[in-house]
Scaffold this motif. Structure first.
Motif, PDB file in Angstrom:
ATOM      1  N   ARG A 250       1.902   3.547   9.752  1.00  0.00           N
ATOM      2  CA  ARG A 250       2.204   4.773  10.509  1.00  0.00           C
ATOM      3  C   ARG A 250       2.207   4.490  12.001  1.00  0.00           C
ATOM      4  O   ARG A 250       3.057   4.986  12.745  1.00  0.00           O
ATOM      5  N   ASP A 251       1.265   3.673  12.455  1.00  0.00           N
ATOM      6  CA  ASP A 251       1.152   3.382  13.883  1.00  0.00           C
ATOM      7  C   ASP A 251       2.100   2.288  14.339  1.00  0.00           C
ATOM      8  O   ASP A 251       2.663   2.357  15.435  1.00  0.00           O
ATOM      9  N   GLN A 252       2.292   1.247  13.509  1.00  0.00           N
ATOM     10  CA  GLN A 252       3.083   0.084  13.924  1.00  0.00           C
ATOM     11  C   GLN A 252       4.561   0.214  13.578  1.00  0.00           C
ATOM     12  O   GLN A 252       5.419  -0.253  14.325  1.00  0.00           O
ATOM     13  N   PHE A 253       4.865   0.845  12.444  1.00  0.00           N
ATOM     14  CA  PHE A 253       6.257   0.958  11.990  1.00  0.00           C
ATOM     15  C   PHE A 253       6.518   2.391  11.534  1.00  0.00           C
ATOM     16  O   PHE A 253       6.678   2.658  10.337  1.00  0.00           O
ATOM     17  N   PRO A 254       6.540   3.343  12.466  1.00  0.00           N
ATOM     18  CA  PRO A 254       6.626   4.758  12.073  1.00  0.00           C
ATOM     19  C   PRO A 254       7.908   5.136  11.349  1.00  0.00           C
ATOM     20  O   PRO A 254       7.960   6.183  10.701  1.00  0.00           O
ATOM     21  N   GLU A 255       8.930   4.273  11.440  1.00  0.00           N
ATOM     22  CA  GLU A 255      10.175   4.578  10.736  1.00  0.00           C
ATOM     23  C   GLU A 255      10.078   4.293   9.241  1.00  0.00           C
ATOM     24  O   GLU A 255      10.931   4.731   8.455  1.00  0.00           O
ATOM     25  N   VAL A 256       9.058   3.551   8.819  1.00  0.00           N
ATOM     26  CA  VAL A 256       8.881   3.212   7.405  1.00  0.00           C
ATOM     27  C   VAL A 256       8.191   4.376   6.695  1.00  0.00           C
ATOM     28  O   VAL A 256       7.141   4.852   7.128  1.00  0.00           O
ATOM     29  N   ARG A 257       8.777   4.822   5.608  1.00  0.00           N
ATOM     30  CA  ARG A 257       8.212   5.938   4.832  1.00  0.00           C
ATOM     31  C   ARG A 257       7.306   5.365   3.740  1.00  0.00           C
ATOM     32  O   ARG A 257       7.752   4.546   2.939  1.00  0.00           O
ATOM     33  N   VAL A 258       6.078   5.817   3.698  1.00  0.00           N
ATOM     34  CA  VAL A 258       5.127   5.331   2.702  1.00  0.00           C
ATOM     35  C   VAL A 258       4.940   6.390   1.616  1.00  0.00           C
ATOM     36  O   VAL A 258       4.621   7.545   1.908  1.00  0.00           O
ATOM     37  N   VAL A 259       5.150   5.970   0.374  1.00  0.00           N
ATOM     38  CA  VAL A 259       4.867   6.812  -0.785  1.00  0.00           C
ATOM     39  C   VAL A 259       3.719   6.154  -1.548  1.00  0.00           C
ATOM     40  O   VAL A 259       3.829   5.005  -1.966  1.00  0.00           O
ATOM     41  N   ILE A 260       2.628   6.875  -1.675  1.00  0.00           N
ATOM     42  CA  ILE A 260       1.446   6.345  -2.362  1.00  0.00           C
ATOM     43  C   ILE A 260       1.634   6.436  -3.873  1.00  0.00           C
ATOM     44  O   ILE A 260       2.085   7.462  -4.399  1.00  0.00           O
ATOM     45  N   LEU A 261       1.281   5.347  -4.565  1.00  0.00           N
ATOM     46  CA  LEU A 261       1.262   5.322  -6.026  1.00  0.00           C
ATOM     47  C   LEU A 261      -0.193   5.393  -6.472  1.00  0.00           C
ATOM     48  O   LEU A 261      -1.033   4.650  -5.971  1.00  0.00           O
ATOM     49  N   SER A 262      -0.504   6.284  -7.395  1.00  0.00           N
ATOM     50  CA  SER A 262      -1.900   6.448  -7.776  1.00  0.00           C
ATOM     51  C   SER A 262      -2.027   6.964  -9.201  1.00  0.00           C
ATOM     52  O   SER A 262      -1.131   7.634  -9.723  1.00  0.00           O
ATOM     53  N   MET A 263      -3.181   6.651  -9.826  1.00  0.00           N
ATOM     54  CA  MET A 263      -3.516   7.223 -11.122  1.00  0.00           C
ATOM     55  C   MET A 263      -4.264   8.539 -10.952  1.00  0.00           C
ATOM     56  O   MET A 263      -4.508   9.246 -11.917  1.00  0.00           O
ATOM     57  N   HIS A 264      -4.657   8.856  -9.721  1.00  0.00           N
ATOM     58  CA  HIS A 264      -5.550   9.983  -9.464  1.00  0.00           C
ATOM     59  C   HIS A 264      -4.797  11.168  -8.845  1.00  0.00           C
ATOM     60  O   HIS A 264      -4.091  11.008  -7.860  1.00  0.00           O
ATOM     61  N   SER A 265      -5.005  12.353  -9.415  1.00  0.00           N
ATOM     62  CA  SER A 265      -4.384  13.565  -8.857  1.00  0.00           C
ATOM     63  C   SER A 265      -5.395  14.431  -8.122  1.00  0.00           C
ATOM     64  O   SER A 265      -5.060  15.518  -7.674  1.00  0.00           O
TER      65      SER A 265
END
Length: 225
Positions: free
Chosen positions: A82-97
């Protein structure tokens, strides 16, 4: 004889990095992604550190990031991106809701949260959504959790969601400065300021300057005096 019209140019592929410390999970995700139209897997990482290296080298459109990995966690890697490459979109993968996991992802700057037991078609929906500048959360994740986050965190949401530079730009936009004035004040190019403003709108889900002003007032970034 008239020449047939040229076909319209196709959109560039969505460039994706996979980050998960389980090789079988990455293989399954890669198989799903390569079967999608206009999607290209440009790298795989088994740790948060590797994900950051790939983000810097490949500058992907999307990073699909597992939460729990060896070394730095997916959440910490997401926050650094978020701080270094704000153009990159991060989608978290998780087993937990659970709420605590979703809130941690939001604080880390993730734009999406995808459960690992989601239907396969949801992966493509998530990718297309975040590429349009929208957030994506698996249906099992309560929308009330996401909306409640902004309401509860209040002014802290600015610090959690935006980079330091984006907060500076938002404060000046809310103060009535023009793009050229902001560029002069921060010693940036007009194009860079426009990029920051577009990213701020994307991260906050706000579509106009008036909305940015209201947000800045509501969170205490600027005062109405």
């Amino acid at each position: 004889m008239p020449q047939p019209p040229s076909p319209p140019p196709s959109d560039p592929p969505i460039r994706v990095v996979l980050a998960d410390d389980h090789a079988l999970v990455r293989a399954g995700m890669r198989s799903l992604l390569t079967g999608m139209e206009q999607v290209q897997v440009v790298g795989e990482a088994s740790s948060g550190e590797e994900a950051l290296v790939l983000a810097e080298r490949e500058r992907p459109d999307v990073v699909l990031m597992d939460i729990a990995m060896k070394g730095i966690t997916g959440l910490e890697a997401a926050a650094r991106m978020r701080d270094q490459f704000p153009e990159v979109r991060v989608v978290i993968l998780s087993m937990h809701s659970g709420e605590e996991y979703v809130l941690q992802a939001l604080r880390a700057g993730a734009i999406g949260y995808l459960l690992k037991d989601a239907a396969t078609g949801e992966l493509e929906l998530a990718l297309r959504s975040v590429m349009r500048g929208e957030s994506w959360f698996s249906p099992a994740v309560s929308r009330q959790v996401v909306e409640g986050y902004v309401q509860r965190v209040g002014g802290e949401a600015v610090a959690d969601v935006l980079t330091a530079r984006q907060r500076e730009v938002l404060k000046l936009v809310a103060g009535g400065k023009s793009t050229k004035e902001i560029a002069f004040d921060l010693n940036l190019s007009v194009k860079t300021v426009e990029t920051h403003r577009a990213q701020i709108m994307e991260r906050l889900g706000i579509r106009d300057v008036a909305g940015l002003v209201r947000y800045a007032l509501r969170t205490g970034l600027v005062s109405d005096s």
